[in-house]
Design an enzyme around this catalytic site. Structure first.
Site, PDB file in Angstrom:
ATOM      1  N   ARG A 269      93.919  47.999  -4.095  1.00 25.98           N
ATOM      2  CA  ARG A 269      93.435  46.634  -3.861  1.00 25.98           C
ATOM      3  C   ARG A 269      92.208  46.735  -2.971  1.00 25.98           C
ATOM      4  O   ARG A 269      92.307  47.157  -1.828  1.00 25.98           O
ATOM      5  CB  ARG A 269      94.558  45.816  -3.202  1.00 25.98           C
ATOM      6  CG  ARG A 269      94.078  44.650  -2.400  1.00 25.98           C
ATOM      7  CD  ARG A 269      95.189  43.744  -1.960  1.00 25.98           C
ATOM      8  NE  ARG A 269      96.179  44.313  -1.066  1.00 25.98           N
ATOM      9  CZ  ARG A 269      95.998  44.560   0.238  1.00 25.98           C
ATOM     10  NH1 ARG A 269      94.828  44.332   0.804  1.00 25.98           N
ATOM     11  NH2 ARG A 269      96.977  45.046   0.965  1.00 25.98           N
ATOM     12  N   HIS A 273      94.718  41.490   1.446  1.00 21.69           N
ATOM     13  CA  HIS A 273      95.972  41.142   0.756  1.00 21.69           C
ATOM     14  C   HIS A 273      95.909  39.703   0.226  1.00 21.69           C
ATOM     15  O   HIS A 273      96.177  39.434  -0.940  1.00 21.69           O
ATOM     16  CB  HIS A 273      97.151  41.308   1.719  1.00 21.69           C
ATOM     17  CG  HIS A 273      98.405  40.663   1.251  1.00 21.69           C
ATOM     18  ND1 HIS A 273      99.137  41.148   0.174  1.00 21.69           N
ATOM     19  CD2 HIS A 273      99.051  39.547   1.669  1.00 21.69           C
ATOM     20  CE1 HIS A 273     100.178  40.354  -0.028  1.00 21.69           C
ATOM     21  NE2 HIS A 273     100.144  39.379   0.853  1.00 21.69           N
ATOM     22  N   TYR A 282      94.109  47.936   9.100  1.00 21.63           N
ATOM     23  CA  TYR A 282      95.051  48.966   8.640  1.00 21.63           C
ATOM     24  C   TYR A 282      94.470  49.963   7.634  1.00 21.63           C
ATOM     25  O   TYR A 282      95.174  50.815   7.151  1.00 21.63           O
ATOM     26  CB  TYR A 282      96.337  48.328   8.085  1.00 21.63           C
ATOM     27  CG  TYR A 282      96.134  47.329   6.954  1.00 21.63           C
ATOM     28  CD1 TYR A 282      96.045  47.755   5.631  1.00 21.63           C
ATOM     29  CD2 TYR A 282      96.036  45.960   7.217  1.00 21.63           C
ATOM     30  CE1 TYR A 282      95.871  46.841   4.602  1.00 21.63           C
ATOM     31  CE2 TYR A 282      95.863  45.045   6.194  1.00 21.63           C
ATOM     32  CZ  TYR A 282      95.787  45.484   4.887  1.00 21.63           C
ATOM     33  OH  TYR A 282      95.613  44.587   3.869  1.00 21.63           O
TER      34      TYR A 282
HETATM   35  C1  LIG Z   1     111.059  37.679  -0.599  1.00 21.94           C
HETATM   36  C2  LIG Z   1     109.762  37.778   0.152  1.00 21.94           C
HETATM   37  N1  LIG Z   1     109.694  38.534   1.269  1.00 21.94           N
HETATM   38  C3  LIG Z   1     108.530  38.642   1.938  1.00 21.94           C
HETATM   39  C4  LIG Z   1     107.415  37.984   1.506  1.00 21.94           C
HETATM   40  C5  LIG Z   1     106.096  38.111   2.277  1.00 21.94           C
HETATM   41  N2  LIG Z   1     105.179  38.967   1.493  1.00 21.94           N
HETATM   42  C6  LIG Z   1     104.169  38.426   0.770  1.00 21.94           C
HETATM   43  S1  LIG Z   1     103.309  39.594  -0.059  1.00 21.94           S
HETATM   44  C7  LIG Z   1     104.231  40.848   0.580  1.00 21.94           C
HETATM   45  C8  LIG Z   1     103.942  42.291   0.218  1.00 21.94           C
HETATM   46  C9  LIG Z   1     103.925  42.538  -1.262  1.00 21.94           C
HETATM   47  O1  LIG Z   1     103.505  43.843  -1.519  1.00 21.94           O
HETATM   48  P1  LIG Z   1     103.543  44.441  -2.965  1.00 21.94           P
HETATM   49  O2  LIG Z   1     104.868  44.189  -3.600  1.00 21.94           O
HETATM   50  O3  LIG Z   1     103.099  45.859  -2.878  1.00 21.94           O
HETATM   51  O4  LIG Z   1     102.502  43.576  -3.788  1.00 21.94           O
HETATM   52  P2  LIG Z   1     100.939  43.416  -3.537  1.00 21.94           P
HETATM   53  O5  LIG Z   1     100.790  42.299  -2.535  1.00 21.94           O
HETATM   54  O6  LIG Z   1     100.442  44.715  -3.021  1.00 21.94           O
HETATM   55  O7  LIG Z   1     100.350  43.057  -4.847  1.00 21.94           O
HETATM   56  C10 LIG Z   1     105.219  40.342   1.416  1.00 21.94           C
HETATM   57  C11 LIG Z   1     106.208  41.189   2.133  1.00 21.94           C
HETATM   58  C12 LIG Z   1     107.522  37.194   0.335  1.00 21.94           C
HETATM   59  N3  LIG Z   1     106.479  36.535  -0.182  1.00 21.94           N
HETATM   60  N4  LIG Z   1     108.708  37.120  -0.328  1.00 21.94           N
END
Ligand SMILES: Cc1ncc(C[n+]2csc(CCOP(=O)(O)OP(=O)(O)O)c2C)c(N)n1
Length: 376
Positions: A269, A273, A282
């Site tokens: 990415r 985020h 980070y």
């Molecule tokens: C159930 C839940 N827990 C925590 C969050 C907060 N949160 C939003 S994005 C994220 C990280 C997601 O990372 P990844 O699965 O690698 O997807 P990416 O954002 O890298 O596409 C978190 C923990 C959420 N949206 N839903």
């Protein structure tokens, strides 16, 4: 086959495990090295140009969405910059009748599916019902809770198979989501039912600020497939041709009744985020530079030019069309009504719990004070 015999088991393990190196067809300079296990002979010149166009559209709309968020037109936005090849290549391997269950970052996949980009941005504006009807496109609403869509996808695939429907379901999630319970349950259940489901993980190296090294002790995410008895594929997610070919293989397995597959598209990415995040806290400029060199659009563009499939005139025409599209989206979003934030409290519970009254009062105070908290 006697599954309990050690030799037969060994053979079965090996079939499920990914090779150490991700499948790559286009090297970092855009030179094609074909792989007989992952052919691309069904892609004609128009398909190749389509893949390029979809990636350019995705990138431009992504940039537009970030500007609209900065102008206060969108509440928050999650960029796909750098992940265009993973999304476009994977989605291009599906038929229109197939279903997609996305997470919140899959605008590139949605564009391949034919959704209007403007429609997609309504979700980030907080419009209720999120701006599109999933049954018009077989593209489910983007999921903000991490990993829940894997369960929806697996369930849909199992039900479709029961009903004798000839469809494949692709569900998307990230490296971070593989630490949540929902994708585990979804992969296990889909495997047990030989469901026509593809679990497409975009490993973009971070879950917000958590790097992959702190996410799992598995050698790779694709290796996790063996725990469910499903094959894990690892592919260079910045290589649109490899992503297409690997996904097509998983689609063929699913259509042939051979069950689910796990695909790990190794990518990065390039943006924050979400628009609420500061990635400089980070990750290093050196790391960013390293991935910049693997830019999926530049790489594929170099291939098309070298093969005589795209000249400067075509490239300029695509860029001009995409600018027109972006300005249309700006107008559409500027003109769209803003929803009433208090609608957050409507249509959720028949009998709202007591905390709702407190939360409603808190939001009313914030709105009166003119603050607009939009944490992602
Ligand atoms: C159930 C839940 N827990 C925590 C969050 C907060 N949160 C939003 S994005 C994220 C990280 C997601 O990372 P990844 O699965 O690698 O997807 P990416 O954002 O890298 O596409 C978190 C923990 C959420 N949206 N839903």
């Amino acid at each position: 086959m006697n599954r309990s015999e050690p030799a037969a088991l060994d053979q079965r393990y090996l079939q499920l495990l990914p090779p150490a190196e991700p499948v790559q067809l286009l090297d970092d300079d855009g030179v094609l090295h074909e792989n007989p296990d992952f052919p691309i002979d069904d892609l004609g010149p128009d398909d190749l140009r389509n893949l390029y166009r979809y990636m350019v559209v995705s990138r431009r709309i992504d940039k537009q969405a970030i500007s609209l968020q900065r102008q206060g037109q969108l509440g928050v936005y999650a960029s796909l910059l750098g992940q265009e090849a993973a999304q476009v290549g994977g989605a291009y391997a599906l038929e229109d009748r197939d279903w997609m269950f996305p997470s919140f970052r899959e605008m590139g996949a949605a564009i391949v599916r034919g959704l209007e980009p403007g429609q997609l941005l309504h979700q980030w504006r907080g419009t209720w019902l999120s701006g599109h009807n999933p049954y018009d496109s077989n593209f489910a609403l983007m999921s903000i809770p991490i990993g829940t869509q894997a369960i929806h996808g697996a369930g849909y695939a199992i039900a479709a198979a029961f009903d004798g429907e000839d469809i494949v379901v692709m569900t998307y999630f990230g490296d971070g989501a593989t630490s949540e319970g929902d994708p585990h349950e979804a992969m296990n259940f889909a495997a047990v039912y030989d469901a026509p489901c593809i679990f497409f993980v975009q490993n973009n190296q971070y879950a917000i600020s958590t790097p992959l090294s702190e996410q799992t002790r598995a050698p790779t995410i694709a290796h996790k497939g063996i725990g469910y008895g499903i094959p894990g594929y690892r592919v260079d997610g910045n290589d649109v041709l490899a992503t297409y070919a690997v996904t097509r293989r998983a689609v063929q397995r699913a259509r042939a009744g051979e069950g689910p597959s796990l695909i790990e598209a190794v990518t990065y990415r390039m943006e924050a985020h979400t628009t609420s995040d500061d990635p400089t806290r980070y990750r290093t400029p050196e790391e960013m530079d390293e991935w910049q060199r693997r830019d999926p659009i530049a790489r594929f563009g170099a291939y098309l030019s070298a093969e005589g499939l795209m000249d400067d005139e075509l490239k300029d025409r695509i860029d001009a069309d995409v600018e027109t599209l972006a300005s249309g989206i700006r107008e559409e979003i500027y003109e769209a009504p803003h929803g009433d934030p208090m609608e957050l409290f409507e249509h959720v519970y028949v009998d709202p719990p007591a905390e709702f009254a407190d939360q409603r009062a808190l939001l009313t105070r914030e709105l009166d004070a003119g603050t607009n908290g939009t944490e992602g």
